[in-house]
Write a protein that holds these residues in place. Structure first.
Motif, PDB file in Angstrom:
ATOM      1  N   ALA A  11       0.849  -1.192   0.000  1.00 57.47           N
ATOM      2  CA  ALA A  11       0.000   0.000   0.000  1.00 57.47           C
ATOM      3  C   ALA A  11       0.890   1.250   0.000  1.00 57.47           C
ATOM      4  O   ALA A  11       1.713   1.411  -0.905  1.00 57.47           O
ATOM      5  N   ILE A  12       0.768   2.117   1.029  1.00 57.41           N
ATOM      6  CA  ILE A  12       1.598   3.336   1.048  1.00 57.41           C
ATOM      7  C   ILE A  12       2.880   3.121   1.840  1.00 57.41           C
ATOM      8  O   ILE A  12       3.648   4.058   2.051  1.00 57.41           O
ATOM      9  N   ILE A  13       3.126   1.886   2.280  1.00 60.59           N
ATOM     10  CA  ILE A  13       4.351   1.581   3.027  1.00 60.59           C
ATOM     11  C   ILE A  13       5.413   1.083   2.054  1.00 60.59           C
ATOM     12  O   ILE A  13       5.211   0.103   1.342  1.00 60.59           O
ATOM     13  N   GLU A  14       6.543   1.781   2.043  1.00 56.82           N
ATOM     14  CA  GLU A  14       7.637   1.347   1.181  1.00 56.82           C
ATOM     15  C   GLU A  14       8.537   0.350   1.907  1.00 56.82           C
ATOM     16  O   GLU A  14       8.854  -0.719   1.365  1.00 56.82           O
ATOM     17  N   ASN A  15       8.942   0.713   3.121  1.00 58.06           N
ATOM     18  CA  ASN A  15       9.904  -0.138   3.832  1.00 58.06           C
ATOM     19  C   ASN A  15       9.785   0.135   5.333  1.00 58.06           C
ATOM     20  O   ASN A  15      10.199   1.188   5.807  1.00 58.06           O
ATOM     21  N   VAL A  16       9.207  -0.833   6.052  1.00 59.01           N
ATOM     22  CA  VAL A  16       9.014  -0.654   7.497  1.00 59.01           C
ATOM     23  C   VAL A  16       9.401  -1.936   8.218  1.00 59.01           C
ATOM     24  O   VAL A  16       9.039  -3.031   7.791  1.00 59.01           O
ATOM     25  N   ASP A  17      10.146  -1.783   9.305  1.00 61.81           N
ATOM     26  CA  ASP A  17      10.479  -2.896  10.191  1.00 61.81           C
ATOM     27  C   ASP A  17      10.075  -2.513  11.612  1.00 61.81           C
ATOM     28  O   ASP A  17      10.437  -1.429  12.088  1.00 61.81           O
ATOM     29  N   ARG A  56       2.288  -1.771  -3.682  1.00 60.36           N
ATOM     30  CA  ARG A  56       2.569  -0.332  -3.780  1.00 60.36           C
ATOM     31  C   ARG A  56       2.703   0.086  -5.240  1.00 60.36           C
ATOM     32  O   ARG A  56       3.291  -0.641  -6.065  1.00 60.36           O
ATOM     33  N   SER A  57       2.176   1.216  -5.565  1.00 60.83           N
ATOM     34  CA  SER A  57       2.231   1.722  -6.937  1.00 60.83           C
ATOM     35  C   SER A  57       3.679   1.794  -7.433  1.00 60.83           C
ATOM     36  O   SER A  57       4.546   2.344  -6.751  1.00 60.83           O
ATOM     37  N   GLY A  58       3.915   1.193  -8.600  1.00 59.85           N
ATOM     38  CA  GLY A  58       5.244   1.199  -9.199  1.00 59.85           C
ATOM     39  C   GLY A  58       6.108   0.015  -8.817  1.00 59.85           C
ATOM     40  O   GLY A  58       7.177  -0.181  -9.393  1.00 59.85           O
ATOM     41  N   TYR A 487       4.296   3.091  19.801  1.00 58.44           N
ATOM     42  CA  TYR A 487       4.797   3.270  18.443  1.00 58.44           C
ATOM     43  C   TYR A 487       3.965   4.365  17.781  1.00 58.44           C
ATOM     44  O   TYR A 487       2.773   4.519  18.045  1.00 58.44           O
ATOM     45  N   LYS A 488       4.638   5.108  16.909  1.00 57.55           N
ATOM     46  CA  LYS A 488       3.941   6.146  16.164  1.00 57.55           C
ATOM     47  C   LYS A 488       4.063   5.880  14.674  1.00 57.55           C
ATOM     48  O   LYS A 488       5.157   5.619  14.170  1.00 57.55           O
ATOM     49  N   ILE A 489       2.924   5.929  14.011  1.00 60.27           N
ATOM     50  CA  ILE A 489       2.906   5.805  12.551  1.00 60.27           C
ATOM     51  C   ILE A 489       2.765   7.208  11.973  1.00 60.27           C
ATOM     52  O   ILE A 489       1.871   7.972  12.377  1.00 60.27           O
ATOM     53  N   ALA A 490       3.666   7.553  11.061  1.00 57.55           N
ATOM     54  CA  ALA A 490       3.638   8.888  10.445  1.00 57.55           C
ATOM     55  C   ALA A 490       3.675   8.758   8.936  1.00 57.55           C
ATOM     56  O   ALA A 490       4.242   7.795   8.387  1.00 57.55           O
ATOM     57  N   LYS A 491       3.082   9.729   8.268  1.00 60.47           N
ATOM     58  CA  LYS A 491       3.019   9.711   6.804  1.00 60.47           C
ATOM     59  C   LYS A 491       3.671  10.974   6.262  1.00 60.47           C
ATOM     60  O   LYS A 491       3.477  12.069   6.804  1.00 60.47           O
ATOM     61  N   MET A 497       5.582  10.437  -4.477  1.00 54.73           N
ATOM     62  CA  MET A 497       5.123   9.290  -3.698  1.00 54.73           C
ATOM     63  C   MET A 497       4.789   9.677  -2.262  1.00 54.73           C
ATOM     64  O   MET A 497       5.215  10.722  -1.769  1.00 54.73           O
ATOM     65  N   THR A 498       4.028   8.788  -1.599  1.00 55.87           N
ATOM     66  CA  THR A 498       3.705   8.933  -0.180  1.00 55.87           C
ATOM     67  C   THR A 498       4.402   7.822   0.585  1.00 55.87           C
ATOM     68  O   THR A 498       4.485   6.676   0.109  1.00 55.87           O
TER      69      THR A 498
END
Length: 539
Positions: A11-17, A56-58, A487-491, A497-498
């Motif tokens: 989705a809008i997450i590129e790389n998260v651990d 994710r788009s692309g 934990y905090k999720i931020a955009k 891109m987002t």
């Protein structure tokens, strides 16, 4: 429990651990930052169905990898979702089916979303919750009911089929009796048609056969210069010279042996000639017999061996019809006996459920009281179904009164959204003590609550977290303050891109985040002070 989640191009997450811990893990973030997307990724790792829209788009594919442990065994679970639609599931580097992944992950974690309230509003789900409580007693009784129900159903279906077949057979009985009589009168024998065809062919050609055999015998044995006579003379001549050399002796022996063999052949030809007598009566009889057999074969479209088998089947079916009343009575007796056993098993299960429900009612009332339902009353209503099922005959429905003096009514007619959140949490607290799932994931179950009720929910999550790992997404500061790990999720976004990030907060960052939840974008000393007070009050 879940130790680590790695999310790539989802989705809008590129790389998260993200590393998760024992106890209460709280996830917060602004609306639209992607909080529920993280839970969706966890849900996919746990075996939910994939959709190419998650990629994710692309990107060519999305990859979610989760590390969890259960019963001293580590599981590394990987889901790959290709933009082309290909979906791969791996457990410890072994490719597995989605069904097998579901079986494994069912014991690892349980996800509860804000729409789980709908299940509490469905009375059909209530009996499942009752059975889950004290399942050590309920499960064996349910298995007994299921076994009795299966036996009862099998006998009932068999009796139904027999009655249906009997009605059909009754209509066909006369026809079957006629066919059986016809086949019994024919008295067919295996391979009889082949034997008859050979005999008929022999009889139809008997005159020519006789002439040929007689002529052959005459030439071989009866004429003055017959073959047998010539062989005799040759044999006699060679026998007179046999003593002169070994070669002559061998020739004499061979011609002598040939003579005696030919003499036997001549005798056989004579016997065949003498028995080759033409009989029109015998031929007519055999032709009539083969016509009878062929008529039956054509009528039924069967070989003679199949006709013999069909005759035996008709005999068995007619015997079955004649004894149907006795057989039906026997099955009806068995059905009545199995019904008694099933009813007894259902009654036993019902008693266990009612005993467990009495305990469950008390605990639910206590939990509701702790969740700020001071005047609430709760009961589990039992009624009996007119039909048997594999789960027994109980119909269970939860009734509640949230205000003093109000009558007990079904949950669906009483509780608001906020009340349903707390009621569900009460059930999770109690039932969670009896299941073996180490991780509970709550996705914004705090919908519809605020203020004191939110603080009560936060404290209840803390209690549950003493025995389970809790991962909870919330937008309420009163609940976030109870987090052992926050934990905090931020955009963020650039020109094209987002991006979404997930960060584990330090103690000071936790204060700042709760202050944001309290006061919005403008964080002041007052909101920071309130945040610290909220955290201290939750300790």
């Amino acid at each position: 429990m879940i130790r680590h989640i790695s999310i790539r191009n989802f989705a809008i997450i590129e790389n998260v651990d993200v590393d998760f811990h024992d106890g209460l893990n709280i996830i917060t973030g602004e609306t639209g930052a992607g909080k529920s997307i993280v839970i969706e990724a966890v849900s996919l790792a746990l075996g939910s169905r994939a959709d190419t829209a998650f990629v994710r788009s692309g990107a060519d594919k999305a990859v979610i990898q989760m590390v969890a442990d259960y019963d001293d065994q580590e599981y590394v679970i990987t889901r790959e979702i290709s933009a082309s639609g290909k979906n791969i599931c791996r457990v410890n580097d072994n490719i597995v089916t989605l069904g097998n992944l579901n079986k494994i992950c069912r014991k690892l974690a349980d996800i509860h979303g804000q729409y789980d309230h709908q299940s509490l509003l469905n009375p059909e789900y209530h009996i499942s919750l009752v059975d889950l409580y004290r399942k050590d007693r309920t499960l064996p009784a349910k298995e007994q009911v299921s076994a009795c129900y299966e036996q009862y159903s099998n006998i009932r279906n068999r009796l139904k089929d027999i009655i249906s077949q009997a009605n059909k057979d009754k209509r066909e009985q006369d026809f079957m009796a006629f066919e059986l009589q016809e086949l019994e009168a024919a008295d067919l024998q295996p391979g009889e048609d082949d034997i008859l065809e050979g005999e008929i062919s022999l009889l139809q050609n008997s005159e020519k056969i006789y002439e040929d055999l007689a002529g052959a015998y005459q030439i071989a044995s009866e004429d003055d210069y017959s073959i047998i006579s010539a062989l005799k003379r040759v044999s006699d001549m060679l026998s007179e010279t046999a003593s002169y050399s070994e070669t002559l002796g061998e020739l004499s022996a061979r011609i002598s042996e040939l003579y005696y063999d030919f003499e036997d052949i001549c005798s056989s030809i004579r016997d065949c000639r003498d028995s080759a007598v033409f009989s029109p009566e015998e031929l007519d009889s055999k032709i009539a017999r083969i016509e009878t057999i062929n008529k039956l074969k054509n009528k039924h479209g069967m070989t003679i061996d199949q006709l013999i088998e069909y005759k035996d089947q008709l005999s068995e079916r007619l015997s079955h019809i004649e004894n149907m009343d006795a057989f039906r009575a026997e099955l009806e007796n068995k059905l009545a006996e199995s019904r008694v056993n099933l009813e007894a098993a259902c009654n036993t299960l019902s008693e266990i459920r009612k005993e467990s429900s009495a305990e469950l009612e008390k605990k639910i009332k206590n939990e509701l009281s702790q969740l700020n339902f001071k005047d609430a009353d709760f009961s589990i209503n039992f009624s009996r179904s007119d039909t048997f099922t594999a789960d027994g005959t109980d119909i269970v429905e939860f009734l509640i009164s949230t205000n003093r003096g109000e009558p007990m009514k079904p949950l669906s007619r009483i509780a608001s959204g906020g009340e349903m959140s707390r009621i569900m949490l009460a059930f999770k607290k109690i039932i969670g003590d009896y299941d073996e799932i180490p991780t509970m994931i709550f996705d914004e179950i705090d919908s519809g609550i605020s203020g004191i009720a939110a603080s009560v929910v936060g404290r209840k999550l803390c209690e549950i977290a003493q025995k389970h790992q809790i991962i909870c997404i919330t937008h309420l500061p009163q609940i976030a303050a109870f987090g052992r790990y926050n934990y905090k999720i931020a955009k963020s976004s650039d020109d094209t891109m987002t991006y979404t990030t997930v960060t584990q907060l330090s103690d000071e960052e936790k204060v700042t985040e709760i202050a944001r939840l309290l006061g919005g974008a403008n964080i002041t000393d007052t909101t920071l002070k309130s945040a610290r007070e909220l955290i201290e009050a939750s300790a």
